[in-house]
Scaffold this motif. Structure first.
Motif, PDB file in Angstrom:
ATOM      1  N   GLY A   7       0.615  -1.556  -0.319  1.00 19.32           N
ATOM      2  CA  GLY A   7       0.079   0.049  -0.247  1.00 19.32           C
ATOM      3  C   GLY A   7       0.339   0.983  -0.322  1.00 19.32           C
ATOM      4  N   SER A  13       2.690   1.435  -3.393  1.00 18.84           N
ATOM      5  CA  SER A  13       1.551   2.029  -4.594  1.00 18.84           C
ATOM      6  C   SER A  13       0.814   2.654  -4.621  1.00 18.84           C
ATOM      7  CB  SER A  13       1.055   0.592  -5.154  1.00 18.84           C
ATOM      8  OG  SER A  13       0.075   0.281  -3.564  1.00 18.84           O
ATOM      9  N   PHE A  14       0.201   3.573  -3.350  1.00 19.19           N
ATOM     10  CA  PHE A  14       0.155   4.742  -3.218  1.00 19.19           C
ATOM     11  C   PHE A  14       0.701   5.892  -3.061  1.00 19.19           C
ATOM     12  CE2 PHE A  14      -3.444   2.150  -1.882  1.00 19.19           C
ATOM     13  CZ  PHE A  14      -4.246   2.183  -2.502  1.00 19.19           C
ATOM     14  N   PRO A  70      -1.720  -0.281  -7.054  1.00 17.76           N
ATOM     15  CA  PRO A  70      -2.478  -0.539  -6.503  1.00 17.76           C
ATOM     16  C   PRO A  70      -3.471  -2.041  -7.076  1.00 17.76           C
ATOM     17  CG  PRO A  70      -2.816   1.845  -6.856  1.00 17.76           C
ATOM     18  CD  PRO A  70      -1.763   1.252  -7.827  1.00 17.76           C
ATOM     19  N   ILE A  88      -6.440  -1.051   3.429  1.00 15.44           N
ATOM     20  CA  ILE A  88      -6.586  -0.376   1.919  1.00 15.44           C
ATOM     21  C   ILE A  88      -7.188   0.775   1.636  1.00 15.44           C
ATOM     22  CG2 ILE A  88      -6.481  -1.199  -0.773  1.00 15.44           C
ATOM     23  CD1 ILE A  88      -6.771  -4.011  -0.107  1.00 15.44           C
ATOM     24  N   ALA A 107      -4.870   4.226   0.662  1.00 20.71           N
ATOM     25  CA  ALA A 107      -6.383   5.453   0.078  1.00 20.71           C
ATOM     26  C   ALA A 107      -6.391   6.430   0.043  1.00 20.71           C
ATOM     27  CB  ALA A 107      -6.977   4.527  -1.180  1.00 20.71           C
ATOM     28  N   HIS A 146      -1.307  10.133  -4.937  1.00 18.44           N
ATOM     29  CA  HIS A 146      -2.669   8.387  -4.901  1.00 18.44           C
ATOM     30  C   HIS A 146      -2.084   8.581  -5.718  1.00 18.44           C
ATOM     31  CE1 HIS A 146      -5.594   6.040  -6.474  1.00 18.44           C
ATOM     32  NE2 HIS A 146      -5.428   6.057  -5.196  1.00 18.44           N
ATOM     33  N   THR A 198     -11.042   6.392  -7.339  1.00 18.46           N
ATOM     34  CA  THR A 198     -10.078   5.959  -6.225  1.00 18.46           C
ATOM     35  C   THR A 198     -11.732   5.375  -5.077  1.00 18.46           C
ATOM     36  OG1 THR A 198      -8.064   7.282  -5.931  1.00 18.46           O
ATOM     37  CG2 THR A 198      -9.223   5.992  -3.995  1.00 18.46           C
TER      38      THR A 198
END
Ligand SMILES: Nc1nc2c(ncn2[C@@H]2O[C@H](COP(=O)(O)OP(=O)(O)OP(=O)(O)O)[C@@H](O)[C@H]2O)c(=O)[nH]1
Length: 539
Positions: A215, A218-219, A233, A259, A263, A272, A286
């Motif tokens: 997390g 990827s964010f 994500p 998650i 996000a 993001h 999102t």
């Protein structure tokens, strides 16, 4: 009414402490969630990306008994007013509170009506009702009304439709993520935490650690642009599925919540990937991304749970069937055993019947019918073997006198007692039967003239020397015997006719003697007892 117990406080009579507790719990949770949402998830337009208070109230509406609900609603409205008042004009805060509570009430009403009063996320059907009436119906209605209030507030340039959608998705997302988690945990707590396993918790922590690492990567697109190529994500969708498979509804909801937190946090921070690549649609995309993860993970967890439960139920049925089969088998065995016993008893009864059909009741020796059939069989054998045989007919002398003087019972006793000395005087294989009355017959296989005379004489002597004790009486009797020799061919009727004729001669010639029909001369030899007086002695 006077009782010995503590007097009840008047307040307690009207107020249920459990309801007060539930109101406080929901009110505080609502307020805290609203504050977090306002401070942590509000977009620059002032709309929450995620609105958890409704999810909390919906969970409470699904968990608590029906009579709690108005109180919980009141607590929710109060908390909403307190939380929103500093940020919005009073009229709009009141509108928001009413919109939120009424939309959630509608969802709870429909879900409980369809799924039953003890709602839980334990059936796929329940999950489907929740999805339709909660995130889709109730949240979209709330968004429709809430978006209108925002337009009236005039604080934003965002179109009504976008406002509606953002509100709707914010509400729906929170419901998807939080409501199942709260309901499942509450039901689990109510049941006293059954099936808790430590390795489940360890597995969950391990998974969440992976969620946190991926997390974060990827964010957080700034952290490493190159890493984004690998850490997208989408990986988290996969982790949501793993959570569903391994951790069930509660684990999947918690994973989705984690998650979601990542996000939302990175969306607001501007790191993001969607903010970077598609800023104008980042918020909605999102929300949609998170909604898909939530629906897939929690739906899959429900599906797996349902399959497992059905498998358990099948197993239970199978076990019940097995137990029933075993019971039936035991019953069949019992019955078979009982039947076997009955058959044995029947066999014994048959044997007894056959024996009694063949036996003379008074003396216990062969009766006439059985004796004759045995002799018939023996004659057939002797015919084939070419052997000789003879018959002896025995008749007690003056037997009538015994009956007349001492009674019929005394006569019976004589008939019974006479059997023993006669049996002793013949061989075991010789046939011996009672023809009726005081008349007996003996069939001697292989016996010639001399032998049959000798046996007859032995019998006569045995009877003569017998003393029958009857009460205080001693009874002495004699018998006359007729002997006939079988000619190796004639029928048994003929043989016995001859024996009868000989007996007649024995009687005629003074009784207590043996007479052999085949040789009239033998009379002289076998009539040693002829000097004996025919006698009947009574003590
Ligand atoms: N107690 C008893 N008497 C029986 C039984 N069967 C026949 N009798 C009796 O046996 C007697 C036979 O008598 P009779 O045929 O006159 O012969 P008997 O008195 O022995 O005289 P003889 O044979 O001529 O020496 C009768 O009184 C019958 O009632 C029985 O099973 N028990």
């Amino acid at each position: 009414m006077m009782t010995g117990s503590k007097p009840e406080l008047p307040l307690r009579r009207y107020v249920d402490m459990h309801i007060i507790k539930s109101m406080l719990l929901v009110g505080i949770a609502y307020y805290v969630a609203a504050l977090i949402a306002i401070h942590q998830t509000i977009t620059p337009e002032g709309i929450a990306i995620l609105w958890p208070p409704n999810a909390i109230v919906l969970a409470a509406f699904l968990i608590y008994p029906f009579r709690y609900l108005p109180f919980i609603a009141a607590a929710g409205i109060t908390a909403e007013l307190v939380a929103s008042a500093p940020f919005f004009p009073l009229w709009s805060a009141i509108c928001f509170a009413l919109i939120n509570l009424s939309s959630v009430s509608l969802a709870a009403f429909l879900i409980r009506r369809k799924s039953g009063q003890n709602f839980n996320f334990d059936r796929l059907k329940n999950g489907a009702y929740f999805l339709v009436f909660g995130p889709f119906l109730s949240a979209s209605i709330a968004g429709m009304l809430g978006g209108g209030v925002y337009v009236f507030l005039g604080r934003t340039d965002t179109s009504y439709l976008s406002l509606w959608q953002i509100w709707w998705f914010g509400d729906a997302l929170a419901m998807l993520v939080l409501t199942p988690l709260i309901v499942v945990l509450a039901r689990w707590m109510q049941a006293g935490f059954p099936h808790f396993k430590l390795h489940f918790l360890l597995e969950a922590f391990l998974l969440w650690l992976v969620v946190i690492i991926i997390g974060y990567q990827s964010f957080n697109i700034e952290s490493s642009d190159n890493a984004y190529l690998f850490f997208t994500p989408v990986w988290l969708v996969f982790l949501g599925i793993v959570a569903a498979i391994r951790l069930g509804v509660a684990g999947a909801s918690t994973t989705v919540a984690l998650i979601t937190a990542f996000a939302v946090e990175h969306l607001l921070r501007g790191t993001h990937p969607l903010i970077v690549n598609m800023p104008q649609n980042a918020l909605l995309l999102t929300q949609e991304y998170l909604a898909i993860i939530a629906i897939v993970s929690i739906g899959l967890a429900l599906l797996i749970q349902e399959i497992a439960e059905q498998r358990d139920e099948l197993k239970r049925h199978e076990n019940a069937l097995k137990a029933q089969n075993q019971f039936l088998e035991e019953r069949v065995n019992e019955r078979t055993l009982a039947l076997k016993e009955v058959n044995q008893a029947l066999q014994h009864a048959n044997d007894r019947l056959a024996k009694s059909a063949a036996t003379d009741e008074l003396t216990g020796i062969a009766n006439r019918r059985h004796f004759l059939s045995e002799v018939e069989r023996e004659l057939q054998r002797l015919r084939l073997d070419g052997q000789t045989a003879s018959a002896i007919m025995i008749d007690i002398d003056h037997f009538k006198l015994v009956n007349d003087n001492l009674g019929h019972d005394a006569g019976d006793k004589v008939l019974r007692d006479i059997v023993e000395p006669i049996s002793q005087a013949i061989r075991p294989r010789d046939l011996f039967g009672r023809m009726g009355g005081e008349e007996f017959l003996i069939f001697l296989s292989g016996a010639d003239y001399d032998m049959s005379n000798a046996v007859a004489e032995r019998i006569r002597l045995a009877i003569e020397s017998l003393t029958v004790n009857y009460r205080e009486h001693q009874i002495n009797i004699t018998a006359s015997l007729g002997v006939a020799q079988w000619d190796g061919n004639s029928h048994l009727d003929e043989l016995f006719y001859q024996a009868d004729k000989a007996l007649y001669q024995a009687k005629n010639r003074g009784r207590n003697r043996v007479f052999n029909i085949t040789n009239i001369e033998s009379e002289n030899r076998s009539s040693r007892g002829s000097n004996h007086e025919d006698h009947f002695e009574l003590p």
